[in-house]
Design a protein around this motif. Sequence first.
Motif, short mmCIF file in Angstrom:
data_model
loop_
_atom_site.label_atom_id
_atom_site.label_comp_id
_atom_site.label_asym_id
_atom_site.label_seq_id
_atom_site.Cartn_x
_atom_site.Cartn_y
_atom_site.Cartn_z
N ASN A 3 8.12 -2.28 -17.12
CA ASN A 3 8.03 -1.49 -15.90
C ASN A 3 7.33 -2.29 -14.82
OD1 ASN A 3 9.27 0.74 -17.01
ND2 ASN A 3 7.35 1.71 -17.59
N ILE A 4 7.67 -1.98 -13.60
CA ILE A 4 7.03 -2.59 -12.44
C ILE A 4 6.24 -1.50 -11.73
CG2 ILE A 4 7.36 -3.73 -10.22
CD1 ILE A 4 9.99 -4.87 -11.40
N THR A 5 4.96 -1.76 -11.47
CA THR A 5 4.11 -0.84 -10.74
C THR A 5 3.74 -1.48 -9.41
OG1 THR A 5 3.18 0.00 -12.80
CG2 THR A 5 1.94 0.46 -10.79
N ARG A 6 3.92 -0.72 -8.33
CA ARG A 6 3.58 -1.21 -7.00
C ARG A 6 2.42 -0.38 -6.46
NH1 ARG A 6 7.88 -4.54 -5.93
NH2 ARG A 6 9.72 -4.05 -7.18
N ILE A 7 1.36 -1.06 -6.05
CA ILE A 7 0.17 -0.40 -5.53
C ILE A 7 0.11 -0.59 -4.02
CG2 ILE A 7 -2.36 -0.34 -5.60
CD1 ILE A 7 -2.14 -1.39 -8.52
N ASP A 8 -0.07 0.51 -3.32
CA ASP A 8 -0.12 0.53 -1.85
C ASP A 8 1.11 -0.12 -1.21
OD1 ASP A 8 -2.52 1.86 -1.86
OD2 ASP A 8 -3.74 0.09 -1.44
N PRO A 9 2.31 0.37 -1.56
CA PRO A 9 3.50 -0.20 -0.92
C PRO A 9 3.71 0.38 0.48
CG PRO A 9 4.15 1.54 -2.41
CD PRO A 9 2.65 1.38 -2.55
N ARG A 13 5.72 -4.64 2.27
CA ARG A 13 5.12 -5.29 1.11
C ARG A 13 4.29 -4.28 0.32
NH1 ARG A 13 0.61 -3.38 1.83
NH2 ARG A 13 -0.78 -3.99 3.49
N SER A 14 3.94 -4.67 -0.91
CA SER A 14 2.97 -3.94 -1.72
C SER A 14 1.71 -4.79 -1.76
CB SER A 14 3.49 -3.73 -3.15
OG SER A 14 4.64 -2.93 -3.15
N ARG A 15 0.55 -4.16 -1.75
CA ARG A 15 -0.70 -4.93 -1.83
C ARG A 15 -0.84 -5.58 -3.20
NH1 ARG A 15 -5.92 -2.44 0.68
NH2 ARG A 15 -6.46 -4.62 0.65
N VAL A 16 -0.33 -4.89 -4.24
CA VAL A 16 -0.37 -5.40 -5.61
C VAL A 16 0.92 -5.00 -6.30
CG1 VAL A 16 -1.61 -5.36 -7.82
CG2 VAL A 16 -2.88 -5.00 -5.69
#
Length: 116
Positions: A3-9, A13-16
Amino acid sequence: MSNITRIDPNHRRSRVVVHGDTVYLAGQVAADTSGDITHQTKGALANVDAMLARAGSDKSKVLSATIWLSDLGNFKAMNEVWDAWIDPQNPPARSCGEVKLARPDLLIEVIVVAAR
């Protein structure tokens, strides 16, 4: 496939991004850019710490770091802060170069890849 998790997208862009056990940070800069390179390096690395924590990682797990400086004349002062911050038992692969950053008030940007 992991799985791919995107933080603050946002739309750009996503921050992480976390993929499997690998954490990719977008470029981190200091929130307060009114200070000198020492101040901005501390701020950028504080953001790295915060983003790694959000992803379930920390600086001891940094695999690689790319550091962009607006002026290589700041290399020594940046390294003093970096050397005090980095886990000396687990130094990452690292590169550093001079680039024109996105805004004239930015002196440093740090990009990190880490394990979880």
